[in-house]
Design a protein around this motif. Structure first.
Motif, PDB file in Angstrom:
ATOM      1  N   ALA A 147       0.928  -1.355  -0.012  1.00 23.35           N
ATOM      2  CA  ALA A 147      -0.025  -0.021  -0.088  1.00 23.35           C
ATOM      3  C   ALA A 147       0.889   1.434  -0.091  1.00 23.35           C
ATOM      4  O   ALA A 147       0.693   2.214  -0.712  1.00 23.35           O
ATOM      5  CB  ALA A 147      -0.842  -0.194   1.326  1.00 23.35           C
ATOM      6  N   ARG A 148       1.966   1.384   0.857  1.00 20.11           N
ATOM      7  CA  ARG A 148       2.822   2.187   0.760  1.00 20.11           C
ATOM      8  C   ARG A 148       3.567   2.425  -0.435  1.00 20.11           C
ATOM      9  O   ARG A 148       3.648   3.540  -1.043  1.00 20.11           O
ATOM     10  CB  ARG A 148       3.978   2.105   1.955  1.00 20.11           C
ATOM     11  N   LEU A 164       1.292   4.250  -3.000  1.00 17.29           N
ATOM     12  CA  LEU A 164       1.288   5.646  -2.676  1.00 17.29           C
ATOM     13  C   LEU A 164       2.330   6.324  -3.300  1.00 17.29           C
ATOM     14  O   LEU A 164       2.332   7.424  -3.961  1.00 17.29           O
ATOM     15  CB  LEU A 164       0.836   5.969  -1.167  1.00 17.29           C
ATOM     16  N   GLU A 209       2.577   6.898  -7.169  1.00 19.05           N
ATOM     17  CA  GLU A 209       1.608   8.250  -7.424  1.00 19.05           C
ATOM     18  C   GLU A 209       2.413   9.463  -7.521  1.00 19.05           C
ATOM     19  O   GLU A 209       2.060  10.438  -8.205  1.00 19.05           O
ATOM     20  CB  GLU A 209       0.609   8.238  -6.608  1.00 19.05           C
ATOM     21  N   CYS A 248      -5.171  13.976   0.589  1.00 17.20           N
ATOM     22  CA  CYS A 248      -4.549  12.914   1.279  1.00 17.20           C
ATOM     23  C   CYS A 248      -5.322  12.617   2.527  1.00 17.20           C
ATOM     24  O   CYS A 248      -5.787  13.487   3.354  1.00 17.20           O
ATOM     25  CB  CYS A 248      -3.154  13.226   1.697  1.00 17.20           C
ATOM     26  N   GLU A 285      -3.393   7.589   4.770  1.00 19.32           N
ATOM     27  CA  GLU A 285      -2.369   7.523   3.899  1.00 19.32           C
ATOM     28  C   GLU A 285      -1.017   8.456   4.066  1.00 19.32           C
ATOM     29  O   GLU A 285       0.219   7.932   3.825  1.00 19.32           O
ATOM     30  CB  GLU A 285      -2.686   8.272   2.477  1.00 19.32           C
ATOM     31  N   LEU A 291       2.742   6.825   4.210  1.00 21.14           N
ATOM     32  CA  LEU A 291       3.920   7.612   3.587  1.00 21.14           C
ATOM     33  C   LEU A 291       4.996   7.801   4.496  1.00 21.14           C
ATOM     34  O   LEU A 291       6.114   7.853   4.278  1.00 21.14           O
ATOM     35  CB  LEU A 291       3.503   8.623   3.000  1.00 21.14           C
TER      36      LEU A 291
END
Length: 98
Positions: free
Chosen positions: A5-6, A9, A12, A46, A50, A54
């Protein structure tokens, strides 16, 4: 192995922003991390979860140390101010007036 998931992110983000996130570490002055939070919220809206992922920080730490001071300073705003505890609550940069 990094959390998928990190990694998603990070993928992106622009190379420069991803590099800043990667270099942030745990022992940075709060002002430095807040500036990075603003940069991330400039990139796109964000959610606190999230940002926590990050920045590799606890979500409550992100809310208390970064989001609340930035909200008070008027540098970011909620996307859903009428429902502050909305699970989909996100944050965006306040557009500067000329």
């Amino acid at each position: 192995m990094a959390d998928p998931a990190r990694r998603a992110l990070l993928n992106e983000l622009s190379g420069e922003l991803a590099a800043q996130v990667g270099a942030i570490g745990q022992r940075r002055p709060p002002e430095e991390v807040r500036d990075l939070v603003v940069a991330l919220c400039q990139h796109r809206d964000c959610r606190a979860e999230e940002l926590a992922l990050l920045l590799a920080r606890n979500v409550e730490t992100v809310r208390q140390n970064y989001l609340r001071p930035l909200l008070r300073a008027g540098r970011i705003r909620m996307t859903r101010p009428e429902v502050p505890n909305d699970p989909e609550q996100a944050y965006r940069v306040v557009e500067e007036r000329p």
